[in-house]
Design an enzyme around this catalytic site. Sequence first.
Site, PDB file in Angstrom:
ATOM      1  N   HIS A   1      32.663  -5.000-133.216  1.00  0.00           N
ATOM      2  CA  HIS A   1      33.707  -5.728-132.622  1.00  0.00           C
ATOM      3  C   HIS A   1      33.169  -7.017-132.000  1.00  0.00           C
ATOM      4  O   HIS A   1      32.503  -7.085-130.922  1.00  0.00           O
ATOM      5  CB  HIS A   1      34.307  -4.643-131.614  1.00  0.00           C
ATOM      6  CG  HIS A   1      35.468  -5.161-131.260  1.00  0.00           C
ATOM      7  ND1 HIS A   1      35.443  -5.307-129.690  1.00  0.00           N
ATOM      8  CD2 HIS A   1      36.729  -5.343-131.743  1.00  0.00           C
ATOM      9  CE1 HIS A   1      36.799  -5.939-129.413  1.00  0.00           C
ATOM     10  NE2 HIS A   1      37.430  -5.870-130.492  1.00  0.00           N
TER      11      HIS A   1
ATOM     12  N   HIS B   1      38.489 -15.017-128.865  1.00  0.00           N
ATOM     13  CA  HIS B   1      39.720 -14.160-128.849  1.00  0.00           C
ATOM     14  C   HIS B   1      40.699 -14.315-127.982  1.00  0.00           C
ATOM     15  O   HIS B   1      42.127 -14.348-128.303  1.00  0.00           O
ATOM     16  CB  HIS B   1      39.088 -12.959-128.233  1.00  0.00           C
ATOM     17  CG  HIS B   1      39.884 -11.777-127.841  1.00  0.00           C
ATOM     18  ND1 HIS B   1      40.592 -11.688-126.635  1.00  0.00           N
ATOM     19  CD2 HIS B   1      40.484 -10.506-128.504  1.00  0.00           C
ATOM     20  CE1 HIS B   1      41.465 -10.478-126.690  1.00  0.00           C
ATOM     21  NE2 HIS B   1      41.230  -9.958-127.690  1.00  0.00           N
TER      22      HIS B   1
END
Length: 250
Positions: free
Chosen positions: A8, A51
């Site tokens: 991730h 992100h």
Amino acid sequence: MNNSCVAHRGFSSIAPENTVAAFELAMEQPQVQWIELDVQCSRDGVPVVIHDFTFNRTTDGEGLVRETNWSDIEKLDAGSWKGKSYVGERIPSLGEVLDRCCGKVRLNIELKTQGDMYPDLPAAVIHEVRQRHMQHDVVLTSFEPKALAKAKEIAPEFQTGLIIDARPGDLVARLKQLQCSFLSIGYTNVDKSLMREMQHEEIQVMAWTVDDKTIMKRLAAIDPSLMLCTNCPDVWEKAFHETARHFFRP
């Protein structure tokens, strides 16, 4: 425990998330088969790997990604917040990440957008992937159905997937409407019935984000095809070895 290990934002428990350092460290781990990453667009249309919609948390900069040109983004320090050894680590472009990962690992590329924030993001990402002939090495995922529909319209050959942290009754219908063959779902929503339902529809499932060894082993026992997304590939490896020792115990 044959479940695919998905790093991730790279090996983000150790290296700064969504940086080349995190991706390189993840690729050094033999258990990592996939890397998940997030992509937005700079003001001048460059797909960048980050992100948050702002720079504040993970860099020494401030402001919105979509309001900043790539020439300014690439100057930011995206590593110092994680530790002295990562001082000077940059925000990479998607093109740079694709070049480094091509032929080494598959990529789950999240189209990081809301509503009409980034109307050109799907096309920009698809262009970068096509340039490197990596269409079959990536899946494009998003929380935003509009982005997935646009991606499928532009590039029907690409695999796409909905990201969701719930289990609505019409989940299969949503996936079919969007022509998705991939589901990225919060791990607390995963059980045997979900896996049976998705397998019947030939939809690949990935559970996110699992950093606890006990939970990893519990999820792995549900179905070997379930992909496990984690910030901690080293914890996945420990879970794998413990499961193997138990299985082969005389």
